[in-house]
Design a protein around this motif. Structure first.
Motif, PDB file in Angstrom:
ATOM      1  N   ARG A 109      64.863  -6.307  -2.613  1.00 22.84           N
ATOM      2  CA  ARG A 109      64.484  -7.004  -3.838  1.00 22.84           C
ATOM      3  C   ARG A 109      64.896  -6.198  -5.072  1.00 22.84           C
ATOM      4  O   ARG A 109      64.984  -4.971  -5.016  1.00 22.84           O
ATOM      5  N   CYS A 133      68.252 -12.310   3.995  1.00 24.00           N
ATOM      6  CA  CYS A 133      67.840 -11.189   3.134  1.00 24.00           C
ATOM      7  C   CYS A 133      68.916 -10.111   3.160  1.00 24.00           C
ATOM      8  O   CYS A 133      68.739  -9.046   3.777  1.00 24.00           O
ATOM      9  N   ALA A 136      57.012 -13.974  -9.228  1.00 23.23           N
ATOM     10  CA  ALA A 136      58.271 -13.218  -9.152  1.00 23.23           C
ATOM     11  C   ALA A 136      58.216 -11.987 -10.054  1.00 23.23           C
ATOM     12  O   ALA A 136      59.136 -11.719 -10.834  1.00 23.23           O
ATOM     13  N   ARG A 176      59.473  -2.660  -6.756  1.00 22.41           N
ATOM     14  CA  ARG A 176      60.425  -3.766  -6.819  1.00 22.41           C
ATOM     15  C   ARG A 176      59.719  -5.072  -7.178  1.00 22.41           C
ATOM     16  O   ARG A 176      58.485  -5.149  -7.166  1.00 22.41           O
ATOM     17  N   GLU A 177      60.512  -6.079  -7.450  1.00 20.71           N
ATOM     18  CA  GLU A 177      59.984  -7.411  -7.771  1.00 20.71           C
ATOM     19  C   GLU A 177      59.169  -7.948  -6.595  1.00 20.71           C
ATOM     20  O   GLU A 177      59.585  -7.872  -5.441  1.00 20.71           O
ATOM     21  N   GLY A 178      57.984  -8.469  -6.891  1.00 20.72           N
ATOM     22  CA  GLY A 178      57.110  -9.020  -5.861  1.00 20.72           C
ATOM     23  C   GLY A 178      56.262  -7.979  -5.162  1.00 20.72           C
ATOM     24  O   GLY A 178      55.477  -8.331  -4.278  1.00 20.72           O
ATOM     25  N   GLU A 179      56.390  -6.699  -5.533  1.00 21.30           N
ATOM     26  CA  GLU A 179      55.620  -5.631  -4.896  1.00 21.30           C
ATOM     27  C   GLU A 179      54.409  -5.250  -5.742  1.00 21.30           C
ATOM     28  O   GLU A 179      54.281  -5.644  -6.904  1.00 21.30           O
TER      29      GLU A 179
END
Length: 476
Positions: free
Chosen positions: A152, A148, A304, A161-164
């Motif tokens: 993201r 990581c 995603a 953010r993406e995935g949040e």
């Protein structure tokens, strides 16, 4: 049909049909396949120590709701949508897992208590090894940093953010749905939200279970026009599914989300969150809400994309609360998300203060938003610290006429439950003019304890309601 050989003979061989009989035969074959699959799942659950009574009472209702939602999906030849399996639902896994661990520990204890060379010890060790849990998983910080290397990708710079997931909390009828439409159009077109939060352009899906389709079709163009956008700039980038009256919740929407291609949407909005609660779940229970957010986190990871949840604040004065304490229900709601946005009244009319608690961004400064139908605009000329201070609760109680001292459960039921089945919140709202919230809740609990009222739930996806209990002849 539980015999494997007979079942294979029935469903596992090629079959020739008479002309015109293929569809009927295929349906019959599908029913037998479903029965066989369900029977196998039932047997696996029994092997894990789950009783038939527990399967019927605890697992079947949720599983049938998922199957019904799966069956109601539009058919897509290019997508293989596998129906839910009884022993693979989250409820089944939660119920069976502790029993597996318990049996493993029991087997291990038995093996330790037997002589080292006995046949029983050998057999127990072999069975324990076969059902042994996988070793705990972990990686070093060096491995984590390599896997990581960066945060993201942003969806809303400074917030999400993406995935949040992100909560947007405000009192009812504040205008939060209008604000979210503005957010959806901003992300869809890649424009800064409210002129201060840059966005990354991508398609947006709004799942709305409060508004009818006609209302959404009327509102969205008005917001776009207020932002100076033409129809062609957003109309093919914002998508909506109106679910009012559709009896859908977060769990039953699982097949719907699984059918969406990962990366198809940049943002998915759920409006309003309280209507997505599965039947029997309590928004005031931390465990229930944590489980619900776990589902949403899974959807966000699989798709995603980011999720925004629209929710209402609790009743009463919000100015003295911290940002993470604003919001009706359990405190886990603010802790489970990556961003928690709240709107609270400013002392100026038609103005709210926007505050945000964020997880993967630097702290955000408070901002004032002024309502100019149909959008909210940042009001930099106002001080966000000047929240509207409502009348203190003690003064409210002093000004309110004292309720009569002779309130009883019988009187409460007669005064506020003379109609048909009603939700708990509806009953408490009806009693609000005469009783405090705490007093009304106490009366309702007493009435239920004395058998004056009872709970009803027409279907597995319906919310629990209260109804006056029917008294039999010669009863109390």
């Amino acid at each position: 049909m539980t015999d494997p050989e007979r079942r294979f003979t029935f469903i596992g061989e090629q079959t020739a049909y008479r002309l015109g009989h293929a569809v009927t035969a295929a349906r019959t074959r599908g029913r037998h396949q479903a029965l066989a699959t369900s029977n196998d799942a039932w047997s696996r659950l029994k092997d894990h120590g789950v009783s038939s009574d527990q399967i019927v009472r605890s697992l079947l209702p949720a599983w049938l709701a998922e199957v019904r939602a799966w069956a109601e999906q539009p058919a897509k030849p290019e997508v293989v949508a596998v129906p839910p399996v009884l022993d693979e639902t989250e409820a089944a896994l939660r119920l069976a897992a502790p029993r597996v661990v318990t049996r493993e520990r029991a087997s291990l204890n038995d093996s330790l208590s037997e002589p080292a060379h006995s046949d029983h010890a050998y057999t127990t060790k072999q069975s324990t090894k076969a059902t042994e849990a996988p070793p705990p998983q972990f990686i070093s910080v060096r491995q984590l940093m390599a896997a990581c290397p960066a945060l993201r990708p942003p969806v809303i710079d400074g917030l999400l953010r993406e995935g949040e997931t992100m909560n947007l909390i405000a009192s009812p009828k504040t205008g939060k749905s209008w604000l979210v439409l503005d957010l959806a159009i901003a992300v869809a077109t890649g424009r800064p939200w409210l002129g201060r939060f840059p966005t990354v352009a991508g398609d947006v899906l709004i799942i709305d279970n409060e508004l009818h389709g006609e209302t959404s079709a009327n509102r969205i163009p008005k917001v776009a026009k207020a932002r100076g956008l033409g129809t062609d700039e957003f109309a093919d980038k914002v998508f909506i599914r109106n679910l009012r009256g559709g009896l859908q919740d977060i769990v039953s929407l699982g097949p719907y989300f699984r059918a969406i291609e990962p990366g198809r949407f940049r943002l998915i909005v759920l409006d309003a969150f309280y209507r997505f609660l599965p039947a029997g779940m309590d928004e005031n229970a931390n465990a229930d809400m944590a489980s619900l957010y776990n589902h949403i986190d899974r959807y966000a990871a699989d798709l995603a994309c980011a999720f925004v949840l629209i929710h209402h604040s609790s009743k009463g004065n919000q100015s003295g609360k911290s940002v993470t304490d604003v919001g009706a229900g359990a405190g886990s709601q603010s802790r489970a998300t990556d961003a928690h946005l709240v709107l609270r009244p400013h002392e100026e009319p038609d103005v709210v203060v926007l505050d945000a608690a964020v997880r993967s961004w630097p702290p955000q400064e408070s901002a004032c938003l002024r309502w100019a139908f149909p959008v909210w605009d940042v009001a930099d000329d106002l001080d966000p610290k000047r929240l509207k201070v409502e009348t203190p609760r003690r003064r409210q109680r002093a000004d309110r006429p004292s309720p009569p001292e002779d309130w009883t459960p019988e009187r409460f039921v007669g005064a506020f439950m003379s109609g048909g089945p009603a939700l708990r919140d509806e009953i408490l709202m009806a009693a609000a003019k005469d009783l405090s919230h705490a007093k009304a809740s106490s009366m309702l609990k007493l009435a239920e304890a004395r058998g004056l009222v009872q709970r009803v739930q027409p279907g597995p996806s319906d919310r629990v309601r209260f109804v006056v209990a029917q008294r039999t002849e010669g009863g109390p």
